[in-house]
Design a protein around this motif. Structure first.
Motif, mmCIF file in Angstrom:
data_model
loop_
_atom_site.group_PDB
_atom_site.id
_atom_site.type_symbol
_atom_site.label_atom_id
_atom_site.label_comp_id
_atom_site.label_asym_id
_atom_site.label_seq_id
_atom_site.Cartn_x
_atom_site.Cartn_y
_atom_site.Cartn_z
ATOM 1 N N GLU A 48 63.377 -28.099 44.144
ATOM 2 C CA GLU A 48 62.271 -27.379 44.785
ATOM 3 C C GLU A 48 61.581 -26.715 43.858
ATOM 4 O O GLU A 48 60.638 -26.335 44.021
ATOM 5 C CB GLU A 48 62.853 -26.274 45.955
ATOM 6 N N ASN A 49 62.397 -26.249 42.597
ATOM 7 C CA ASN A 49 61.683 -25.262 41.527
ATOM 8 C C ASN A 49 61.409 -26.318 40.391
ATOM 9 O O ASN A 49 62.027 -27.236 39.978
ATOM 10 C CB ASN A 49 62.364 -24.043 41.276
ATOM 11 N N ARG A 72 54.254 -15.992 38.563
ATOM 12 C CA ARG A 72 55.300 -15.651 39.571
ATOM 13 C C ARG A 72 56.558 -16.272 39.743
ATOM 14 O O ARG A 72 57.085 -16.864 40.308
ATOM 15 C CB ARG A 72 54.830 -15.469 40.917
ATOM 16 N N PRO A 73 57.251 -16.221 38.129
ATOM 17 C CA PRO A 73 58.602 -16.883 38.193
ATOM 18 C C PRO A 73 59.568 -16.378 39.085
ATOM 19 O O PRO A 73 59.733 -15.208 39.532
ATOM 20 C CB PRO A 73 58.781 -16.787 36.833
ATOM 21 N N VAL A 74 60.398 -17.396 39.499
ATOM 22 C CA VAL A 74 61.898 -16.877 40.319
ATOM 23 C C VAL A 74 62.816 -16.396 39.431
ATOM 24 O O VAL A 74 63.211 -15.430 39.934
ATOM 25 C CB VAL A 74 62.188 -18.303 40.909
ATOM 26 N N SER A 75 62.859 -16.879 38.319
ATOM 27 C CA SER A 75 63.772 -16.376 37.187
ATOM 28 C C SER A 75 63.396 -16.630 35.642
ATOM 29 O O SER A 75 62.663 -17.318 35.612
ATOM 30 C CB SER A 75 65.097 -16.855 37.543
ATOM 31 N N ARG A 123 58.602 -9.863 34.770
ATOM 32 C CA ARG A 123 58.140 -10.980 34.586
ATOM 33 C C ARG A 123 57.933 -11.337 33.063
ATOM 34 O O ARG A 123 56.919 -12.356 32.932
ATOM 35 C CB ARG A 123 57.154 -11.198 35.457
#
Length: 176
Positions: free
Chosen positions: A115-116, A147-150, A162
């Motif tokens: 998904e990512n 807008r990174p998830v990690s 971020r």
């Protein structure tokens, strides 16, 4: 050496500022080399002397000038992923900052979950031969527009929201 990068999805925009000091008793010309990532496009070359910033000339590989550009500062392709520049007339005791900005497209790859995407940014610092001693290195990579998830970082860098920051005194790079 100060590096600031901004990652917006697959686009990385980087500005590197390297400060030099003429500790000698005579006026000198400075020559420098800088590694660029594959496919990077240089968007700016400038030299700051005190409060004065002089925009330099970025030479095209096919049309290298026989003399520096109008400001006296020239940056040209040095081959094999490197650019080189010449800074004329650095007076004794003078501090000069070289500014190089470039953009590059990053290559996202799928993460294990499908998904990512993973986007990796590397600032090139190594090459053939012994690495130079960098008096102080500061690097900040801001990924907030994406807008990174990690985020993850190496070489002892720390994640700050971020963004990723690395500060090292008397640093001799062994990796990008």
């Amino acid at each position: 050496h100060e590096v600031r990068a901004r990652i917006t999805r697959e686009l990385a925009e980087t500005e590197a500022r390297t400060t030099f000091f003429n500790g000698g008793s005579a006026t000198v010309s400075g020559d420098f080399r800088m590694a660029l990532p594959p496919g990077a496009i240089v968007s700016r070359f400038a030299v700051a002397r005190g409060e004065s910033v002089s925009e330099g000339h970025v030479a095209l590989a096919a049309r290298r000038p026989s003399a520096p550009g109008p400001s006296g500062n020239a940056l040209e392709w040095a081959g094999d992923g490197w650019v080189r520049g010449t800074i004329p007339s650095i007076a004794p005791g003078e501090v000069v900052t070289v500014i190089v900005a470039y953009a590059e497209w990053l290559s996202p790859r799928p993460k294990g979950d499908g998904e990512n995407l993973v986007v990796e940014y590397r600032y090139p610092m190594t090459g053939d031969g012994a690495p130079p001693l960098v008096g102080e290195l500061f690097a900040r990579v801001d990924a907030s527009p994406s807008r990174p998830v990690s985020l993850a970082a190496g070489l002892g860098a720390r994640v700050d929201g971020r963004a990723v920051e690395l500060r090292r005194p008397d640093f001799r790079p062994t990796a990008d």
